[in-house]
Design a protein around this motif. Structure first.
Motif, short mmCIF file in Angstrom:
data_model
loop_
_atom_site.label_atom_id
_atom_site.label_comp_id
_atom_site.label_asym_id
_atom_site.label_seq_id
_atom_site.Cartn_x
_atom_site.Cartn_y
_atom_site.Cartn_z
N GLY A 193 46.30 -71.59 45.83
CA GLY A 193 45.39 -71.99 46.08
C GLY A 193 45.43 -73.06 46.60
O GLY A 193 45.78 -74.12 45.11
N HIS A 194 45.73 -74.02 47.40
CA HIS A 194 45.92 -75.25 47.52
C HIS A 194 44.66 -76.10 48.27
O HIS A 194 44.20 -75.18 49.09
N GLY A 211 40.28 -73.63 45.54
CA GLY A 211 38.56 -72.75 45.48
C GLY A 211 38.33 -71.22 45.28
O GLY A 211 38.25 -70.96 44.63
N MET A 212 39.05 -71.33 46.44
CA MET A 212 39.14 -69.69 47.16
C MET A 212 40.13 -68.65 46.46
O MET A 212 39.78 -67.44 46.09
N ALA A 213 41.29 -69.48 45.30
CA ALA A 213 41.58 -68.72 44.21
C ALA A 213 40.76 -68.29 43.11
O ALA A 213 40.89 -67.33 42.37
N VAL A 214 40.17 -69.17 42.80
CA VAL A 214 38.68 -69.15 41.97
C VAL A 214 38.10 -68.33 42.26
O VAL A 214 38.05 -67.21 41.05
N GLU A 215 37.51 -68.72 43.20
CA GLU A 215 36.67 -66.94 43.24
C GLU A 215 37.28 -66.24 43.56
O GLU A 215 37.03 -64.73 42.87
N THR A 216 38.90 -65.69 43.78
CA THR A 216 39.54 -64.23 43.80
C THR A 216 39.70 -64.13 42.41
O THR A 216 38.90 -63.03 41.53
#
Length: 261
Positions: free
Chosen positions: A111-112, A117-122
């Motif tokens: 994610g960019h 942050g969404m990639a981290v949460e995923t």
């Protein structure tokens, strides 16, 4: 460059349809490798990734998937305002539906900016599916530099010409897109947001990429994301949008990282 097959798709959710696009290398190995799922930034959409997904698919030999979040790009309008938990909610509510309807089980989360942050949460919430995590110019907490950059952008979007340029990608949703970004991040209720708890739950390899000249965040962000968990890479002479400023270098860097995992 490897021949890349591009396909468009629609993902149906209870809130509305999401536009998605895939880039698949024309090699048998691509079907055996985990796909890369791209999360766009606060003003982004599939089209604003431009040529990067095809470069990334070619460099990694993996299918790349990008989608427009609800309210962005070609996806349906958002029915209201963003809740302050929107970053975690994307991982919990949307990603499982993408997996089911687009037909992929395991993936690389990439994610960019806020999409990082969404990639981290995923990665934190879908541990059995997420094989690796790549963040690009991501924020890990609310920093003064981030807020100052947003305040400047908010003033710039008072210029109708700037909003019109954004409308080429988001249509009549452009004003909502700007407000969703600026008013959420500048709200006092959002000031304590951070990724610390979710980062502690990530168990896959991490590469945190950041531009040396990033106007929306210091090197403290990638350092916090990777601390004790992965690798930080600072790209010299690069600002907040590495996939447009030096797309081939970024694609090759991610490919090299994934080749080791």
């Amino acid at each position: 460059m490897t021949k890349i097959d591009e396909q468009e798709a629609w993902v149906r959710t209870k809130e509305g349809r999401l536009f998605a696009k895939t880039w698949t290398p024309g090699s048998p190995e691509a079907a055996l490798r985990a796909s890369i799922l791209l999360f766009h930034d606060s003003l982004g959409c599939v089209d604003l990734w431009r040529g990067f997904p095809a470069l990334l698919a070619s460099a990694t030999g993996r299918r790349v998937i990008a989608y427009d979040r609800l309210g962005f790009g070609r996806s349906d309008p958002h029915p209201g305002h963003l809740e302050f938990d929107f970053i975690a909610a994307e991982a919990l509510d949307v990603v499982p539906q993408l997996c089911e309807q687009l037909g992929f089980a395991e993936f690389i989360a990439c994610g960019h900016s806020v999409g990082g942050g969404m990639a981290v949460e995923t990665a934190a919430h879908l541990q059995t599916r997420c094989q690796a995590l790549v963040t690009i110019a991501a924020q890990a907490f609310v920093e003064d530099r981030t807020l100052n950059g947003i305040r400047v952008a908010k003033r710039d979007f008072h210029d109708a010409a700037n909003l019109a340029r954004l409308a080429k990608y988001h249509g009549d949703k452009a004003r909502w897109v700007v407000d969703a970004w600026t008013e959420t991040w500048l709200a006092s209720e959002f000031s304590n947001w951070n990724l610390d708890a979710s980062l502690a739950a990530v168990c896959c390899p991490i590469l945190a990429i950041h531009g040396e000249l990033d106007e929306y965040g210091s090197a403290e962000h990638p350092n916090r994301i990777a601390a004790g968990r992965g690798t930080t890479l600072i790209l010299p002479k690069t600002g907040h949008v590495p996939h447009r400023e030096n797309d081939q270098l970024l694609a090759d860097t991610i490919a090299e990282f994934l080749s080791r995992e």
